[in-house]
Write an enzyme that holds these catalytic residues in place. Sequence first.
Site, PDB file in Angstrom:
ATOM      1  N   CYS A 147       0.567  -1.287  -0.012  1.00  0.00           N
ATOM      2  CA  CYS A 147       0.105  -0.042   0.224  1.00  0.00           C
ATOM      3  C   CYS A 147       0.906   1.453   0.068  1.00  0.00           C
ATOM      4  O   CYS A 147       0.950   0.909   1.632  1.00  0.00           O
ATOM      5  CB  CYS A 147      -0.925   0.003   1.333  1.00  0.00           C
ATOM      6  SG  CYS A 147      -1.769   1.478   1.357  1.00  0.00           S
ATOM      7  N   CYS A 150      -0.772   4.058   1.644  1.00  0.00           N
ATOM      8  CA  CYS A 150      -0.402   3.749   3.246  1.00  0.00           C
ATOM      9  C   CYS A 150       1.346   4.171   4.706  1.00  0.00           C
ATOM     10  O   CYS A 150       1.432   4.993   5.384  1.00  0.00           O
ATOM     11  CB  CYS A 150      -0.863   2.841   3.688  1.00  0.00           C
ATOM     12  SG  CYS A 150      -1.913   2.149   3.241  1.00  0.00           S
ATOM     13  N   ASP A 151       1.774   3.751   3.404  1.00  0.00           N
ATOM     14  CA  ASP A 151       3.188   3.869   3.589  1.00  0.00           C
ATOM     15  C   ASP A 151       4.436   4.269   3.096  1.00  0.00           C
ATOM     16  O   ASP A 151       5.710   4.561   3.325  1.00  0.00           O
ATOM     17  CB  ASP A 151       4.173   1.980   3.557  1.00  0.00           C
ATOM     18  CG  ASP A 151       2.935   1.067   4.528  1.00  0.00           C
ATOM     19  OD1 ASP A 151       2.613   1.696   5.107  1.00  0.00           O
ATOM     20  OD2 ASP A 151       2.822   0.292   4.097  1.00  0.00           O
TER      21      ASP A 151
END
Length: 333
Positions: A147, A150-151
Amino acid sequence: MPKSETDLIIIGAGPAGLTAAQYGARANLKTLVIEQFAPGGQALLIDVLENYPGNVDQRDFEGRVIAGPKTGFEFSQDLHRQAQAFGASFVSGSVTSLQKAGNEFTVTLASGETLSAPAVIIATGAAHRCLNVPGEKEFAGKGVSYCATCDGPFFRNKKIWVIGGGDAACDEAQYLSRLTSKVILVHRRDRFRAQKALAERVMRNQNIEVRFNTTIREIRGGQKVTSLVLERTGNDGRGNGEVYEEAADVVFIFAGTVPQSALVAGNGGDGGLSAGLDENAYIITGQNMASSVPGLFAAGDVRAGSFRQVVVAAAEGAVAAHSAAAYIDEINS
């Protein structure tokens, strides 16, 4: 068997499930949605949802942008609130089995709670596919991610690798290229599978280096990822079959998806349902989203033949709910 308190159970709350919930509730069905995680599914991972019809830049009279396309998170929140406003209910939980007796489906949650309804829509979507190379599992969350939104922010100005050649890989590489000037996109084939517009955008991006005909052999590191072992597999001007190691701070893997259809694969516990699946385990339906099991419908990424886009998932969710309402009317008449 007494009549259940719910008319329609929807398993999964991605764009397909949330749209089905809205249409089911608007059809005056007592609609219940079961979602294991947060409402939105994979749409939550979309950085900018720029190709959803109507989701475009809005400008004032002087041409200044006052509102742009929504993020996947914002879009998912809107769908969730909309479904709730029409009367759909939501339950957080993991479904462990789905069974049917007569005209009633029984859904069992991991908590042991059971729910029943005469119609069910499977909108469980698909999960990311792993590469299954050495180091992938060991470094998950330590430099291996699935992701980017997300990261990605944790790796600003770092050397970022992206694995894949479809829409997701190209879209996420674009996002990551805004965080660093060194994104390397690796694809095992000699051309992208992504939509032409996405692929061309990646090829024009000066912050993205594309390496075709290349596969990842191993992910190495200590406490976190430090390097990748790669193989040049095609005649791309760099050699053929050469194996080499190169430094890496993080690797984002977008190697396709696996349909979450186990509930209807005939192995979901005693009396588990068996719906028709294709060779890749996607649920086969007709144009009305009906499966081979009467009263069981499927929509979105879990369905065979679906063009895996948010707009298509939403449309299929609407069709599935409409078909479920017609089915309920038929068995009650």
